[in-house]
Design an enzyme around this catalytic site. Sequence first.
Site, PDB file in Angstrom:
ATOM      1  N   ASP A 158     -35.358   2.647 -21.141  1.00  0.00           N
ATOM      2  CA  ASP A 158     -35.760   2.500 -19.747  1.00  0.00           C
ATOM      3  C   ASP A 158     -35.097   3.665 -18.989  1.00  0.00           C
ATOM      4  OD1 ASP A 158     -35.946   1.870 -17.039  1.00  0.00           O
ATOM      5  OD2 ASP A 158     -35.718  -0.282 -17.347  1.00  0.00           O
ATOM      6  N   TYR A 211     -40.942   5.151  -8.124  1.00  0.00           N
ATOM      7  CA  TYR A 211     -40.541   5.090  -6.706  1.00  0.00           C
ATOM      8  C   TYR A 211     -39.086   5.441  -6.447  1.00  0.00           C
ATOM      9  CZ  TYR A 211     -39.499   0.325  -8.399  1.00  0.00           C
ATOM     10  OH  TYR A 211     -39.067  -0.749  -9.138  1.00  0.00           O
ATOM     11  N   LYS A 212     -38.335   5.776  -7.494  1.00  0.00           N
ATOM     12  CA  LYS A 212     -36.917   6.096  -7.277  1.00  0.00           C
ATOM     13  C   LYS A 212     -36.783   7.617  -7.093  1.00  0.00           C
ATOM     14  CE  LYS A 212     -35.519   2.143 -10.099  1.00  0.00           C
ATOM     15  NZ  LYS A 212     -35.132   1.187  -9.072  1.00  0.00           N
ATOM     16  N   PHE A 245     -30.905  -4.203 -16.684  1.00  0.00           N
ATOM     17  CA  PHE A 245     -31.633  -4.662 -15.502  1.00  0.00           C
ATOM     18  C   PHE A 245     -32.360  -5.976 -15.840  1.00  0.00           C
ATOM     19  CE2 PHE A 245     -35.105  -4.729 -12.417  1.00  0.00           C
ATOM     20  CZ  PHE A 245     -34.366  -4.564 -11.260  1.00  0.00           C
ATOM     21  N   ARG A 265     -23.567   0.281  -3.613  1.00  0.00           N
ATOM     22  CA  ARG A 265     -24.122   1.329  -4.475  1.00  0.00           C
ATOM     23  C   ARG A 265     -24.674   2.460  -3.618  1.00  0.00           C
ATOM     24  NH1 ARG A 265     -29.396   0.143  -8.235  1.00  0.00           N
ATOM     25  NH2 ARG A 265     -30.305   0.032  -6.172  1.00  0.00           N
TER      26      ARG A 265
HETATM   27  C1  PLP Z   1     -33.608  -0.156 -14.673  1.00  0.00           C
HETATM   28  C2  PLP Z   1     -34.823  -0.794 -14.087  1.00  0.00           C
HETATM   29  N1  PLP Z   1     -35.803  -1.218 -14.906  1.00  0.00           N
HETATM   30  C3  PLP Z   1     -36.898  -1.810 -14.428  1.00  0.00           C
HETATM   31  C4  PLP Z   1     -37.084  -2.003 -13.076  1.00  0.00           C
HETATM   32  C5  PLP Z   1     -38.298  -2.729 -12.582  1.00  0.00           C
HETATM   33  O1  PLP Z   1     -39.274  -1.873 -12.136  1.00  0.00           O
HETATM   34  P1  PLP Z   1     -40.669  -2.425 -11.567  1.00  0.00           P
HETATM   35  O2  PLP Z   1     -40.378  -3.068 -10.258  1.00  0.00           O
HETATM   36  O3  PLP Z   1     -41.531  -1.199 -11.453  1.00  0.00           O
HETATM   37  O4  PLP Z   1     -41.222  -3.401 -12.539  1.00  0.00           O
HETATM   38  C6  PLP Z   1     -36.109  -1.543 -12.183  1.00  0.00           C
HETATM   39  C7  PLP Z   1     -36.282  -1.718 -10.732  1.00  0.00           C
HETATM   40  O5  PLP Z   1     -35.465  -1.392  -9.922  1.00  0.00           O
HETATM   41  C8  PLP Z   1     -34.942  -0.948 -12.705  1.00  0.00           C
HETATM   42  O6  PLP Z   1     -33.953  -0.522 -11.902  1.00  0.00           O
END
Ligand code: PLP
Length: 424
Positions: free
Chosen positions: A206, A231-232, A130, A383
């Site tokens: 992560d 939030y997911k 990401f 997705r």
């Molecule tokens: C795999 C992954 N890591 C990190 C993040 C970033 O999260 P945040 O917006 O809480 O910083 C996301 C956001 O979708 C993500 O999918």
Amino acid sequence: MRWTRQACVALDADDVLGELRGLFILPEGRIYLDGNSLGPLPAAVPGVLQRVATQEWGEDLISSWNTHEWLQLPQRVGDKIARLVGAGPGELIVTDSTSINLAKVVSAALSLARDRSPHRTEIVSERTNFPSDLYVAEGVVHMAGASLRLVHLDPAGGISAAVSDVVSDDTAVVLLTQVDYRTGRMLDLAEVTAAVHRSGALMVWDLAHSAGAVPVDLHAADADFAVGCGYKYLNGGPGAPSFVWMHPRWAAAARQPLQGWLGHEQPFAFDAGYRPAPGILGFQAGTPPILSLAALECGVDTVLAAEPFGGVAALRAKSTALTSMFIDLVDERCPILRTVSPRSAAERGSQVALTGDVDAYALVQALVDRGVTGDFRAPEVARFGFAPLYIRFVDVWDAVDRLAEVIDSEAWREPRFAQRAPVT
Ligand SMILES: Cc1ncc(COP(=O)(O)O)c(C=O)c1O
């Protein structure tokens, strides 16, 4: 296997997790396949937010930090999330965003690795990780005088071999996302961590697309640090704070760089000098967002509500059944689409990515127009997330039915569906 709508209805009738759908407020007529991006509203949230806002904030005002134990909320919610990811009580805290927590853990892990072996100055991550993970790592190496190497993990010879191929004697930290945000590919936490440890490096995970959807056992995997999203699949609401975990073996030695007053051993001593609070408490920086934490607690409770029915293992079994059915139906009814996600359920998270000779963005928009919400991830992926707490088998059937209709009618070619919004 050839599915029918009737067979899907029968599967839903037998689903022991089926009643958990009632824990959410879901818009009538919409099939929501985007809970991997923003979980839906738990039914408990409006009442809890009303109480926290009007009584705790409105009536009790600042005394609520003590009387309603607001200051302990990050730990209380953290202990609940710990149960979902194989962490012990007091080891995990909810604070800040995932990106900010990544900065803390990557930096802490890099320092710990260098303390042991000063020649180790490299962070390794996947090029397809990401972007925020990569941007944060870039920032950390810039400040710390280290380097970042982006690699491709080739699964052909097994994941341990793939990891061994990309690490070196210079590697201090490996930073990976367990379930790939775009493809849904899932890594074996224990196997990868063991390969990283054999190379002498520390492992940072992560878990943004794992927590609440797939079984995670951080202790069994012997990981060093982990972060994840609220939030997911934890259904904590837009911008919900994230969680951060550290293995207790690092509790005494780890230092994170964002040293704010609430990570201090005694915030209300108002000392001029920083002394970190013990363990994961020292990974806090500023004042916790109480309204967001209250909403997140409701969201985490929706996942914990599956415990009497088999917990995350039962959620995972349903999730793989849903994603496998989706892939089967897409193969059968939408032959121009190709499944990008692993076909082996064991190597797949709770989402399916599709591509093909279509404009995937327009395809998703045409589906949204027909009551099925998914999302688009550049450059070419549609997705779909299958959160087993509230997605039914019949939703899978109906979603593919509408997908097939959008493709067969070429409705996705309508110019209005190609208009890109800022959030895709
Ligand atoms: C795999 C992954 N890591 C990190 C993040 C970033 O999260 P945040 O917006 O809480 O910083 C996301 C956001 O979708 C993500 O999918």
